[in-house]
Design an enzyme around this catalytic site. Sequence first.
Site, PDB file in Angstrom:
ATOM      1  N   GLY A   1      -4.487  -4.176  -3.664  1.00  7.47           N
ATOM      2  CA  GLY A   1      -5.574  -3.190  -4.187  1.00  7.47           C
ATOM      3  C   GLY A   1      -4.873  -1.800  -4.529  1.00  7.47           C
ATOM      4  O   GLY A   1      -4.165  -1.430  -3.606  1.00  7.47           O
ATOM      5  N   HIS A   2      -4.837  -1.507  -5.780  1.00  6.60           N
ATOM      6  CA  HIS A   2      -4.111  -0.517  -6.409  1.00  6.60           C
ATOM      7  C   HIS A   2      -4.619   0.610  -6.558  1.00  6.60           C
ATOM      8  O   HIS A   2      -5.816   0.639  -7.398  1.00  6.60           O
ATOM      9  CB  HIS A   2      -3.082  -0.936  -7.215  1.00  6.60           C
ATOM     10  CG  HIS A   2      -2.012  -2.008  -6.893  1.00  6.60           C
ATOM     11  ND1 HIS A   2      -1.220  -2.522  -7.819  1.00  6.60           N
ATOM     12  CD2 HIS A   2      -1.687  -2.587  -5.847  1.00  6.60           C
ATOM     13  CE1 HIS A   2      -0.569  -3.607  -7.047  1.00  6.60           C
ATOM     14  NE2 HIS A   2      -0.713  -3.361  -5.866  1.00  6.60           N
TER      15      HIS A   2
ATOM     16  N   LYS B   1       1.739   1.969  -4.992  1.00  7.69           N
ATOM     17  CA  LYS B   1       2.327   1.825  -6.200  1.00  7.69           C
ATOM     18  C   LYS B   1       1.608   1.951  -7.726  1.00  7.69           C
ATOM     19  O   LYS B   1       2.010   2.277  -8.606  1.00  7.69           O
ATOM     20  CB  LYS B   1       2.564   0.268  -6.225  1.00  7.69           C
ATOM     21  CG  LYS B   1       3.541  -0.230  -5.184  1.00  7.69           C
ATOM     22  CD  LYS B   1       3.638  -1.720  -4.894  1.00  7.69           C
ATOM     23  CE  LYS B   1       2.323  -2.313  -4.330  1.00  7.69           C
ATOM     24  NZ  LYS B   1       2.200  -2.043  -2.799  1.00  7.69           N
TER      25      LYS B   1
ATOM     26  N   GLN C   1       1.846  -6.165  -3.157  1.00 12.27           N
ATOM     27  CA  GLN C   1       2.177  -6.042  -1.732  1.00 12.27           C
ATOM     28  C   GLN C   1       3.636  -5.245  -1.675  1.00 12.27           C
ATOM     29  O   GLN C   1       3.740  -4.408  -2.451  1.00 12.27           O
ATOM     30  CB  GLN C   1       2.705  -7.540  -1.308  1.00 12.27           C
ATOM     31  CG  GLN C   1       1.500  -8.449  -1.397  1.00 12.27           C
ATOM     32  CD  GLN C   1       0.672  -8.843  -2.622  1.00 12.27           C
ATOM     33  OE1 GLN C   1       1.317  -9.439  -3.368  1.00 12.27           O
ATOM     34  NE2 GLN C   1      -0.537  -8.520  -2.847  1.00 12.27           N
TER      35      GLN C   1
ATOM     36  N   ASP D   1       0.873  -1.176  -0.023  1.00 13.42           N
ATOM     37  CA  ASP D   1       0.121   0.040   0.087  1.00 13.42           C
ATOM     38  C   ASP D   1       0.828   1.261   0.036  1.00 13.42           C
ATOM     39  O   ASP D   1       0.250   2.421   0.306  1.00 13.42           O
ATOM     40  CB  ASP D   1      -1.095   0.070   1.168  1.00 13.42           C
ATOM     41  CG  ASP D   1      -1.809  -0.984   1.026  1.00 13.42           C
ATOM     42  OD1 ASP D   1      -2.020  -1.742   0.227  1.00 13.42           O
ATOM     43  OD2 ASP D   1      -2.219  -1.763   2.161  1.00 13.42           O
TER      44      ASP D   1
HETATM   45  P1  GDP Z   1      -0.608   0.497  -3.593  1.00 12.40           P
HETATM   46  O1  GDP Z   1      -1.097  -0.899  -3.163  1.00 12.40           O
HETATM   47  O2  GDP Z   1       0.710   0.359  -3.381  1.00 12.40           O
HETATM   48  O3  GDP Z   1      -1.142   0.719  -4.902  1.00 12.40           O
HETATM   49  O4  GDP Z   1      -1.476   1.392  -2.557  1.00 12.40           O
HETATM   50  P2  GDP Z   1      -2.950   1.789  -2.142  1.00 12.40           P
HETATM   51  O5  GDP Z   1      -3.751   2.151  -3.382  1.00 12.40           O
HETATM   52  O6  GDP Z   1      -3.255   0.413  -1.644  1.00 12.40           O
HETATM   53  O7  GDP Z   1      -2.889   2.675  -1.175  1.00 12.40           O
HETATM   54  C1  GDP Z   1      -2.404   3.877  -1.190  1.00 12.40           C
HETATM   55  C2  GDP Z   1      -3.298   5.282  -0.952  1.00 12.40           C
HETATM   56  O8  GDP Z   1      -2.713   6.424  -0.873  1.00 12.40           O
HETATM   57  C3  GDP Z   1      -4.422   5.179  -2.175  1.00 12.40           C
HETATM   58  O9  GDP Z   1      -5.643   5.580  -1.354  1.00 12.40           O
HETATM   59  C4  GDP Z   1      -3.767   6.295  -3.037  1.00 12.40           C
HETATM   60  O10 GDP Z   1      -4.878   6.975  -3.365  1.00 12.40           O
HETATM   61  C5  GDP Z   1      -3.245   7.200  -2.037  1.00 12.40           C
HETATM   62  N1  GDP Z   1      -2.399   8.058  -2.291  1.00 12.40           N
HETATM   63  C6  GDP Z   1      -1.199   7.738  -3.219  1.00 12.40           C
HETATM   64  N2  GDP Z   1      -0.276   8.763  -2.980  1.00 12.40           N
HETATM   65  C7  GDP Z   1      -0.746   9.503  -2.229  1.00 12.40           C
HETATM   66  C8  GDP Z   1      -0.297  10.818  -1.863  1.00 12.40           C
HETATM   67  O11 GDP Z   1       1.035  11.337  -2.114  1.00 12.40           O
HETATM   68  N3  GDP Z   1      -0.784  11.440  -0.974  1.00 12.40           N
HETATM   69  C9  GDP Z   1      -2.048  11.106  -0.382  1.00 12.40           C
HETATM   70  N4  GDP Z   1      -2.470  11.721   0.744  1.00 12.40           N
HETATM   71  N5  GDP Z   1      -2.513  10.063  -0.732  1.00 12.40           N
HETATM   72  C10 GDP Z   1      -1.650   9.126  -1.794  1.00 12.40           C
HETATM   73  P1  IMO Z   2      -0.889  -4.081  -2.114  1.00 15.30           P
HETATM   74  O1  IMO Z   2      -0.503  -4.817  -3.608  1.00 15.30           O
HETATM   75  C1  IMO Z   2      -0.960  -4.311   2.043  1.00 15.30           C
HETATM   76  C2  IMO Z   2      -0.961  -8.596   3.723  1.00 15.30           C
HETATM   77  C3  IMO Z   2      -2.269  -8.998   4.342  1.00 15.30           C
HETATM   78  C4  IMO Z   2      -1.596  -9.975   5.292  1.00 15.30           C
HETATM   79  C5  IMO Z   2      -0.605 -10.559   4.750  1.00 15.30           C
HETATM   80  C6  IMO Z   2      -0.736 -12.189   3.978  1.00 15.30           C
HETATM   81  O2  IMO Z   2      -2.343  -3.351  -2.461  1.00 15.30           O
HETATM   82  O3  IMO Z   2       0.284  -3.257  -1.652  1.00 15.30           O
HETATM   83  P2  IMO Z   2      -2.628 -12.705   2.134  1.00 15.30           P
HETATM   84  O4  IMO Z   2      -3.699 -12.334   1.538  1.00 15.30           O
HETATM   85  O5  IMO Z   2      -1.742 -12.473   0.860  1.00 15.30           O
HETATM   86  O6  IMO Z   2      -2.578 -14.101   2.260  1.00 15.30           O
HETATM   87  O7  IMO Z   2      -2.288 -11.845   3.264  1.00 15.30           O
HETATM   88  O8  IMO Z   2      -0.146  -9.761   3.597  1.00 15.30           O
HETATM   89  N1  IMO Z   2      -1.219  -8.041   2.298  1.00 15.30           N
HETATM   90  C7  IMO Z   2      -1.196  -6.875   1.939  1.00 15.30           C
HETATM   91  N2  IMO Z   2      -0.874  -5.856   2.678  1.00 15.30           N
HETATM   92  N3  IMO Z   2      -1.141  -4.443   0.740  1.00 15.30           N
HETATM   93  C8  IMO Z   2      -1.298  -5.531   0.013  1.00 15.30           C
HETATM   94  O9  IMO Z   2      -1.025  -5.336  -1.379  1.00 15.30           O
HETATM   95  C9  IMO Z   2      -1.347  -6.864   0.531  1.00 15.30           C
HETATM   96  N4  IMO Z   2      -1.552  -8.096   0.231  1.00 15.30           N
HETATM   97  C10 IMO Z   2      -1.272  -8.806   1.151  1.00 15.30           C
HETATM   98  O10 IMO Z   2      -2.872  -8.021   5.244  1.00 15.30           O
HETATM   99  O11 IMO Z   2      -1.058  -9.331   6.660  1.00 15.30           O
HETATM  100 MG    MG Z   3      -2.837  -1.645  -1.816  1.00 17.77          MG
END
Ligand code: GDP
Ligand code: IMO
Ligand code: MG
Length: 423
Positions: free
Chosen positions: A40-41, A16, A223, A13
């Site tokens: 979840g991207h 990416k 991840q 998270d």
């Molecule tokens: P990923 O899994 O690495 O793609 O990241 P996620 O989407 O799960 O989580 C990142 C969260 O931060 C999302 O809700 C994005 O919209 C938000 N986000 C990304 N870059 C920024 C930033 O620079 N500032 C803020 N406030 N939010 C951001």
């Molecule tokens: P993105 O791509 C954050 C965590 C889960 C749990 C562990 C194992 O959005 O960054 P699993 O479902 O793989 O058996 O879970 O890994 N986890 C993540 N945490 N971002 C993710 O993906 C994750 N995918 C799995 O919360 O601790």
């Molecule tokens: Mg994510």
Amino acid sequence: MKVDVLLGLQWGDEGKGKIVDVLTPEYDIIARFQGGPNAGHTLEFEGIKHVLHTIPSGIFRDSVLNIVGNGVVIDPVIFQKELEKLAPFNINIKERLLISKKAHLILPTHRLLDQASEAAKGTNKIGSTLKGIGPTYMDKTGRNGLRVGDIFMDNFKAKYDALVEKHIGILNHHEGFEYDLAELEGPWMEGIETLRALTAIDSEQFLNDAMKAGKKVLAEGAQGTMLDIDFGTYPFVTSSNTVTAGTCTGLGVAPTKIGNVIGIFKAYCTRVGSGPFPTELDNAEGEKIRKEGNEFGATTGRPRRCGWIDLPQLKYAIMVNGVTELSMMKSDVLDNFDTIKVCTHYLINGEKVEHFPFDIIDVDLVPVYEEIKGWNTDLTKLTSFNDAPQELKDYVKYLEQKLEVPVTVVSVGPDRKQTLSNK
Ligand code: GDP
Ligand code: IMO
Ligand code: MG
């Protein structure tokens, strides 16, 4: 041409999806190489927020191909839902989204096994997203799995039935675990039909041919490094190799074909699920980061655990991935902090430790911090890093010096436009 890799350096998270979307115009192909719908991207542009789980984050940009590689695990039900959400955007999915025939399928029983396994672990649970990731990769390495290519074969149903029977045998050992498989199978078979109508390919051949023809490829990690099956905080990890090496096995590209490695990290640190997190803040400061950063999971909605940036952890991640440039995300979340803390080393059982060691669970670990002056300015309207407050520039310089890798992107908000180049 070489494959550039973009991946998370912390516990997932990191942002990416946003940076893949920002960089996509520089590439011809975006390819996922591991993980599945546990990811979840999030992408934000033109006032709309999109969350992708299996589909690469290049899907919204015209004339870019998106590949789901052999290292990915696919749940046909979630995949179908993702496609339905894309419908209003008139994307030619059959042409723009290609799926490896070698990608493994998540069965409904894999999800049940995930639930049963987590329930059996009780307080020691991993905190899995319960998407069936672990059981699917277990069947892959156990040589029992079903792959996308199998759905085009006459014996697919027989193979499916045989694997389900095996799974039911295991589920029967979980006393008191109740489930309704028939209810799950209907939508799953529907999802399989949807998959059959898409374009399944020998993606390793396709990618290598494309690279030979001069196409630029970006591999999108899911991840984060600390969730890697080998290098993460085992056993509180996911079941795939999230590191750069995962690109080679998850796409079929040779190690000699890896180009730039872009490491994504937050200006602080988060983790969702169980497991050690040395710089976690179990206090009002952590609560403030969670609130300002809206730190709730994109896949499960769970509150993310928050803490300060951890240099031993980041140095370790940079080392195992061979990171060549860094993107610092969510800088704006620290807009209202007088001081920002950076963990420079740990005291483990009283001794100074500057690397990320094997055991951080059963020891007395104290993170040691250096304090950095905050900028106390709204960063979200910035359009150039040159105009950034000096304190932010100093924070970036400090990290570059400690991590020995340039920070080429500084993100100041979730929108595509809130991205500052520092090249
Ligand atoms: P990923 O899994 O690495 O793609 O990241 P996620 O989407 O799960 O989580 C990142 C969260 O931060 C999302 O809700 C994005 O919209 C938000 N986000 C990304 N870059 C920024 C930033 O620079 N500032 C803020 N406030 N939010 C951001
Ligand atoms: P993105 O791509 C954050 C965590 C889960 C749990 C562990 C194992 O959005 O960054 P699993 O479902 O793989 O058996 O879970 O890994 N986890 C993540 N945490 N971002 C993710 O993906 C994750 N995918 C799995 O919360 O601790
Ligand atoms: Mg994510």
